[in-house]
Design an enzyme around this catalytic site. Structure first.
Site, short mmCIF file in Angstrom:
data_model
loop_
_atom_site.label_atom_id
_atom_site.label_comp_id
_atom_site.label_asym_id
_atom_site.label_seq_id
_atom_site.Cartn_x
_atom_site.Cartn_y
_atom_site.Cartn_z
N LEU A 26 46.17 -3.05 -53.38
CA LEU A 26 46.53 -4.46 -53.54
C LEU A 26 47.31 -4.95 -52.33
O LEU A 26 47.06 -6.05 -51.82
CB LEU A 26 47.35 -4.65 -54.82
N ASP A 614 75.46 0.10 -45.07
CA ASP A 614 74.83 -0.93 -45.91
C ASP A 614 74.95 -0.61 -47.39
O ASP A 614 74.69 0.52 -47.81
CB ASP A 614 73.34 -1.04 -45.57
N HIS A 656 76.59 -4.49 -45.47
CA HIS A 656 75.57 -5.52 -45.63
C HIS A 656 75.07 -5.53 -47.06
O HIS A 656 74.89 -4.46 -47.67
CB HIS A 656 74.40 -5.28 -44.68
N GLU A 680 73.02 -12.11 -47.48
CA GLU A 680 71.93 -13.08 -47.59
C GLU A 680 72.51 -14.43 -47.97
O GLU A 680 73.33 -14.54 -48.87
CB GLU A 680 70.93 -12.63 -48.65
N HIS A 709 62.57 -12.84 -45.07
CA HIS A 709 61.50 -12.54 -46.01
C HIS A 709 60.42 -13.61 -46.02
O HIS A 709 59.55 -13.61 -46.88
CB HIS A 709 62.07 -12.35 -47.42
#
Length: 774
Positions: A26, A614, A656, A680, A709
């Site tokens: 997929l 992170d 992060h 983000e 993204h």
């Protein structure tokens, strides 16, 4: 125990199944479509073949009713938005022009139109696209996907059960659309949404559906009386429809709690509950509610989120108790099997003894079928399976890999002082600024740079023996030089080496730590076409030798600017692995933290002045119930400090986080005591910066100004506008400029342009600062 046979044979079922195919067919088809190499018809054909293969495998294994509608090109919540007509205004033209391209535009954005926000699906590493709603939202039913997939399965002679995200969960997952007042509550749209669900249910009934599954995992979280009343009203209305399929309301990921009596009393035909460790309390709560007389109970006794084999005797004991609490008991996993890999039999490189302990989706399906047979026919009917299961469980309990005395002794010797920096932040920051000499609004990236085709080819060539280790390392060095050269020319202040040697931010470290096992085919969907191979945490953790020092030191030798050392934190090492279930998570986190502490100290000793550890999974792993938050956050933050607190004051520690809701863990972010945090923020329009400010967060922060993204290239003006929003919340002396996340999945052309625009925006804003701030 010898189970008392139920009035009717117990049936085996699953809530959902992995979508990607054995070889990620997929992913390849969708990405080929995006690049113009695969036609829409070919993509649809590939998807249909994967669905058909999944259903046939389930039916052949002995599953009675197979789920339909859980298959998705990108995300099942996005599919729900399409089903109810909740398409944002900015995407409607694209959807009208081409439904498939419009769908992907909502998921990924275009150069001109931003995508939907993306965040974590409850406490998993799966990401969903957040519905955008407002008081003017008008819903319209589009049941085409659900009906078509139901009919596909029906044509194969199977018993399909369509699966929908329930209306209450859908609204609770939604956010106020851009331009709508932030205090708008999407749940106020319930009465407007329910007729649309009623129409979809009618369409499915007309197509021949006997049962429809409505997923309501949001009800396992703490819910207000108003929200519980909304759930009662929703299922009173849907359950009261004159001509409808039977309704199975499914909850998973935990204890249903105060929502259980609400659903038990609703005029629906069945409930699906989690009876694994995550759902502890559901059994007692169900008994206290008087059971489910007249209803079907689907018992999730096989863990749908981890990969260890089931304890048959324990599960059968639970199932036997449940026989007295419902008219009919069926057997399932605790959640969709979307969260585990497809087939453990494909893992030929894992020690055969350890392989006996693993159950991926296909093996879990077999476990469910065995348990259903044992429940229906008694344990004599599955005597051989029970004996093999007992032997496998004993083999794991006695295995040497599970216990390392040296690791346990070191963990037991941890003191409070090991988790504290030698100076408070206010003193450290003075030393760090003097040492690093950075400008205001320093620019950096999160860590990874694009993994090019040439780089992936080199990695494949090494595995296949077409190049030797020396040739591969030369390729890595070339990549690091190119990445550093670009960053210097672009004007970034704190550089990274780009991580060309790393396959994944967790797997890379897991392969170098004792106690971890790596899979070759254990792919799990993280979002869209992004799949990861979570390693298996099977035993005690230690670090035999340095993991990152060589490449970080090499990168630093090529530039005068600081190069960040890049590590993955202890919570994320657990959250993005399949963790051991035979000891508390906090104990395992401390073992990982000590291994990372050794790496941090070695990086510092080699001359690395900025080290990023992170923790993108810190919020993701937060328990769904508030009462459990404090205990989790205590060991989670302690493990981060344990990993990072051993450095000098002038060594700057970064962390992060990305794609989660941060507002309810700001105190925990503070408790990490990192010098700089990057988060983000681009899709959420700097929401996290405002949350940090409201908390009084005292350290440095880089809310992202570049959404990685999406294939969009943000302009310098767009990045500058976000920076100005950030400055409204965070003083210039403490604000960093960076993307939302790593750049591994992006291409070089968009990466170059986006980072050049990011640096230009920082310079523009820097020039506007008052002299004292600059």
């Amino acid at each position: 125990m010898t189970a008392k046979p139920a009035a009717a044979a117990a049936r085996a079922t699953v809530y959902g199944y992995p979508r990607q195919g054995r070889n990620r067919e997929l992913k390849k088809a969708i990405e080929g479509y995006w690049k113009g190499r695969v036609t829409a018809d070919t993509l649809r054909q590939t998807a249909a073949e994967l669905r058909r293969g999944n259903w046939q495998q389930l039916a052949e294994a002995g599953v009675h009713d197979v789920p339909t509608g859980d298959f998705s090109y990108y995300d099942h919540v996005l599919d729900t938005s399409v089903m109810v007509g909740a398409v944002p205004e900015r995407h409607r033209a694209a959807v009208r022009a081409d439904a498939l391209d419009g769908y992907f535009a909502m998921a990924r954005g275009t150069q001109d139109v931003a995508p939907l926000e993306m965040t974590k699906w409850f406490d998993t590493n799966y990401h969903y696209l957040v519905p955008e709603l407002g008081p003017d939202t008008e819903f319209t039913a589009d049941s085409a996907k659900q009906v078509a997939e139901f009919k596909e399965a029906l044509a194969l002679g199977l018993t399909p059960r369509p699966v929908l995200v329930g209306p209450v969960t859908y609204l609770l997952l939604a956010k106020a659309a851009p331009g709508v007042a932030a205090d708008f509550e999407p749940l106020t749209l319930l009465d407007r949404l329910l007729p649309v669900y009623a129409e979809v249910l009618a369409d499915l009934r007309a197509a021949g559906a006997e049962w429809v599954q409505l997923d309501e995992p949001a009800l396992v979280q703490d819910r207000t009386p108003a929200e519980l009343n909304a759930a009662a009203r929703a299922y009173r209305e849907l359950g009261g429809l004159a001509d409808r399929p039977k309704l199975l309301v499914a909850s998973y990921f935990g204890r249903l709690g105060e929502a259980l009596p609400v659903l038990a009393k609703a005029p629906v035909d069945g409930l699906a509950l989690d009876f694994t460790e995550s759902g502890a309390g559901n059994l007692d709560d169900l008994a206290a509610a008087g059971g489910l007389p007249g209803k079907r109970l689907v018992a999730g006794v096989v863990n749908g989120r981890n990969i260890w084999i089931n304890d048959y005797e324990k599960s059968l004991a639970t199932l036997g108790t449940l026989l007295g609490l419902a008219d009919h008991v069926d057997v399932s996993a605790s959640s969709s099997l979307l969260h585990v890999p497809l087939d453990a039999k494909a893992e030929s490189d894992i020690d055969p003894q350890i392989a006996r302990w693993l159950a991926f989706a296909r093996q879990k399906t077999q476990e469910i079928v065995v348990l259903a047979r044992g429940l229906s026919d008694g344990t004599e009917a599955i005597a051989a399976e029970l004996a093999a299961n007992r032997a496998d469980l004993a083999s794991r309990a006695d295995a040497a890999i599970t216990r390392d005395p040296a690791v346990r002794a070191r963990t037991a010797a941890i003191t409070d002082a090991d988790g504290r920096r030698s100076q408070p932040y206010a003193e450290r920051t003075v030393a760090q600024r003097a040492h690093l000499g950075l400008p205001p609004l320093p620019t950096t990236t999160i860590g990874s740079f694009p993994q090019t085709t040439e780089l992936r080819t080199a990695r494949a060539d090494l595995r296949a023996g077409r190049i030797d280790e020396a040739g591969y390392e030369d390729r890595i060095k070339d990549e690091i030089r190119e990445v550093l050269s670009f960053q210097e020319k672009a004007g970034l202040d704190v550089l990274v080496h780009g991580e060309p040697e790393r396959n994944d931010m967790v797997q890379y470290f897991a392969e170098q730590l004792t106690g971890y096992l790596a899979t070759q085919h254990g792919w799990v969907q993280s979002y869209g076409t992004r799949y990861v191979r979570p390693p298996v945490l099977a035993g005690d953790i230690s670090r035999p030798e340095p993991m990152t020092v060589r490449w970080t030191t090499y990168a630093q030798s090529l530039t005068e600017r600081p190069v960040k050392g890049m590590l993955t934190g202890p919570v994320t090492m657990l959250a993005w692995s399949f963790v051991r279930d035979d000891q508390p998570l906090g104990d395992t986190a401390r073992q990982v933290a000590l291994a990372l502490r050794d790496e941090v100290n070695d990086l510092e000793a080699s001359g690395t002045s900025v080290i990023q550890v992170d923790e993108p999974a810190l919020r993701e792993t937060l328990p769904l119930r508030t009462a459990e938050h404090a205990a989790y956050l205590r060991w989670a933050t302690e493990s981060f400090r344990l990993a990072t607190a051993g450095v000098r004051p002038d060594t700057q520690i970064h962390t992060h986080m990305c794609y989660a809701e941060f507002g309810d863990i700001v105190q925990a972010i503070d408790d990490l005591d990192a010098d700089v945090i990057s988060l983000e923020a681009a899709r959420s329009h700097m929401q996290v910066a405002r949350e940090l400010a409201a908390h009084g967060y005292p350290r440095e922060a880089g809310p992202g100004v570049y959404d990685i993204h999406s294939p969009r290239i943000p302009s310098a003006e767009e990045a500058a506008a976000l920076l100005r929003k950030g400055l409204e919340a965070i003083p210039a002396g403490r604000l960093w400029v960076n993307p939302d996340c790593g750049l591994k999945t992006r291409g070089w052309p968009e990466t170059r342009a986006s980072l050049e625009n990011l640096v230009a925006a920082a310079r523009e804003i820097r020039a506007e600062l008052p002299t004292e701030a600059a």
